[in-house]
Design a protein around this motif. Structure first.
Motif, PDB file in Angstrom:
ATOM      1  N   VAL A 167      35.746  64.954  35.561  1.00 35.86           N
ATOM      2  CA  VAL A 167      34.951  64.246  36.562  1.00 35.86           C
ATOM      3  C   VAL A 167      34.215  63.074  35.927  1.00 35.86           C
ATOM      4  N   VAL A 168      33.662  63.280  34.741  1.00 32.61           N
ATOM      5  CA  VAL A 168      32.967  62.213  34.027  1.00 32.61           C
ATOM      6  C   VAL A 168      33.923  61.069  33.716  1.00 32.61           C
ATOM      7  N   ASN A 169      35.117  61.391  33.244  1.00 36.84           N
ATOM      8  CA  ASN A 169      36.097  60.347  32.917  1.00 36.84           C
ATOM      9  C   ASN A 169      36.473  59.550  34.164  1.00 36.84           C
ATOM     10  N   ALA A 170      36.676  60.233  35.276  1.00 40.23           N
ATOM     11  CA  ALA A 170      37.026  59.545  36.520  1.00 40.23           C
ATOM     12  C   ALA A 170      35.872  58.674  37.005  1.00 40.23           C
ATOM     13  N   THR A 171      34.646  59.166  36.842  1.00 39.01           N
ATOM     14  CA  THR A 171      33.466  58.413  37.262  1.00 39.01           C
ATOM     15  C   THR A 171      33.296  57.153  36.434  1.00 39.01           C
ATOM     16  N   ASN A 172      33.376  57.298  35.126  1.00 34.55           N
ATOM     17  CA  ASN A 172      33.228  56.132  34.247  1.00 34.55           C
ATOM     18  C   ASN A 172      34.338  55.111  34.475  1.00 34.55           C
ATOM     19  N   ALA A 173      35.548  55.598  34.765  1.00 34.58           N
ATOM     20  CA  ALA A 173      36.683  54.697  34.979  1.00 34.58           C
ATOM     21  C   ALA A 173      36.505  53.838  36.226  1.00 34.58           C
ATOM     22  N   ALA A 174      35.657  54.296  37.153  1.00 31.71           N
ATOM     23  CA  ALA A 174      35.414  53.509  38.368  1.00 31.71           C
ATOM     24  C   ALA A 174      34.685  52.209  38.069  1.00 31.71           C
ATOM     25  N   GLY A 175      33.997  52.146  36.924  1.00 31.48           N
ATOM     26  CA  GLY A 175      33.352  50.914  36.485  1.00 31.48           C
ATOM     27  C   GLY A 175      32.261  50.419  37.414  1.00 31.48           C
ATOM     28  N   ALA A 176      31.475  51.328  37.957  1.00 35.34           N
ATOM     29  CA  ALA A 176      30.418  50.948  38.900  1.00 35.34           C
ATOM     30  C   ALA A 176      29.214  50.369  38.171  1.00 35.34           C
ATOM     31  N   ASP A 177      28.344  49.727  38.930  1.00 29.91           N
ATOM     32  CA  ASP A 177      27.120  49.165  38.363  1.00 29.91           C
ATOM     33  C   ASP A 177      26.091  50.251  38.057  1.00 29.91           C
ATOM     34  N   MET A 178      26.138  51.340  38.831  1.00 38.67           N
ATOM     35  CA  MET A 178      25.150  52.398  38.664  1.00 38.67           C
ATOM     36  C   MET A 178      25.764  53.733  39.100  1.00 38.67           C
TER      37      MET A 178
END
Length: 371
Positions: A167-178
């Motif tokens: 889940v962390v990898n998928a979240t970071n891969a989204a490249g969001a501002d926050m």
């Protein structure tokens, strides 16, 4: 009432499906007892451990219990539908009609298949879901600003370290501002969940990782957990705010405690206090685990509220039942006065009811748009 409610489907299944099967009672009796234990596994866990929110038993056992529990629910629904059809046929033919021999075994097979599928959907790594929220008065520099919302992770023996890491990898891969986490991160004590939650320390975004507590944090030592989240690099917002600055403009990010806080002698959610002192012209983005009092937040000038808690109802059609406990808010986007409310289906869900049918879990990417 909860434990009585879970007993009702068992009664339907035993007396309308299992007992009429052409099987000897010495075989049916242990099946009935086993299903009774499954239907009451929340109560059994509470009696044995003091809580029904974090049974510290092997993962394979919890998966099996959830499949069996789901099968009881699905089979009860199927049986009620069959019974209604049977009554209709009897009324039309004006004579008694029996259930055909293969119907009950087929119903059992369908229920087990549907329940196993539902549990597999609950345990999967969620897909990214992107939505846009138009926000009046949003500074031009924040037009297109992207926020990843995680919520209701419920890290436990079902959702362990490997799942968290993915889940962390998928979240970071989204490249969001926050990145924001809107409560119910855990089920269990720090000692029990230390390894499972550690991967969250790798969450990273330019404007930080922000967290508010959910009701489950209070069940397992809210203050200790909020300190632990801080050690993992997440910054808590409890009836307070911070300013997010971009190209000379700013928005206010506020967060509140959970409604259950008062049950534990702590301060409940206070939106007015959370936004006190913020620049009055700023757009306010509020993190509140529960969407129940979104209308009050809108009245106080909040522009965007992000919530979870409802798990989207988990099963298609259940949203109307869940809505009754959340002032009508369950999954998706709502316009509450001038405020945009988004209620996530949740990244995971509670270990005691790990079943999703037609209501997928999600990693939500929220893009703010100027209007």
């Amino acid at each position: 009432m909860f434990h009585i409610a879970t007993l009702v489907p068992w009664i339907v299944v035993i007396f309308r499906t299992i007992w009429p099967l052409p099987i000897a009672p010495p075989v049916k009796t242990p099946v009935a007892i086993a299903l009774l234990l499954v239907s009451q596994h929340h109560l059994i866990t509470k009696v044995l451990t003091g809580t029904m929110f974090s049974p510290e038993i092997p993962r394979v056992a919890m998966i099996s219990v959830n499949v069996a529990f789901g099968a009881i629910l699905v089979l009860a629904v199927i049986q009620l539908v069959v019974d209604c059809l049977l009554l209709l046929i009897c009324a039309i033919k004006r004579r008694r009609v029996r259930v055909a021999g293969p119907v009950r075994p087929i119903a059992i097979a369908i229920a087990l298949t549907v329940a196993a599928f539902g549990v597999s959907q609950a345990l999967r790594i969620p897909d990214l879901k992107e939505i846009e929220l138009p926000v009046a008065g949003l500074p031009a520099s924040f037009d297109g600003y992207r926020i990843v919302q995680l919520t209701d992770l419920h890290l436990s023996h079902l959702f362990q370290a490997d799942w968290t890491r993915d889940v962390v990898n998928a979240t970071n891969a989204a490249g969001a501002d926050m990145i924001v986490v809107t409560g119910d991160l855990i089920d269990g004590t720090i000692e029990a969940r230390r390894e499972d939650i550690q991967p969250l320390s790798a969450l990273a975004s330019p404007d930080g990782v922000w967290v508010v507590p959910g009701n489950h944090e209070y069940y397992f030592g809210h203050r200790d957990w909020m300190e632990h989240f801080k050690r993992l690099g997440m910054r808590g917002l409890e009836n307070e705010h911070t300013l997010i600055v971009k190209d000379g403009a700013s928005i206010t990010l506020a967060g509140v405690t959970d409604l259950s806080a008062t049950e534990f002698g702590q301060e409940g959610p206070n939106v007015k206090r959370a936004i006190a002192g913020a620049p009055p012209e700023n757009v306010v983005v509020l993190l509140d685990h529960q969407p129940r009092y979104a209308r009050d937040a809108a009245d106080l000038g909040v522009d965007v509220q992000l919530s979870g808690h409802t798990h989207g109802g988990m099963i298609f059609g259940f949203n109307q039942l869940i809505a009754k406990f959340n002032n009508g808010f369950v999954p998706g986007r709502y316009q509450v006065g001038k405020m945009a409310l988004y209620v996530s289906n949740g990244t995971a869900l509670w270990i005691g009811f790990a079943l999703r049918l037609g209501v997928p879990s999600e990693l939500t990417v929220i893009r703010l748009r100027s209007v």
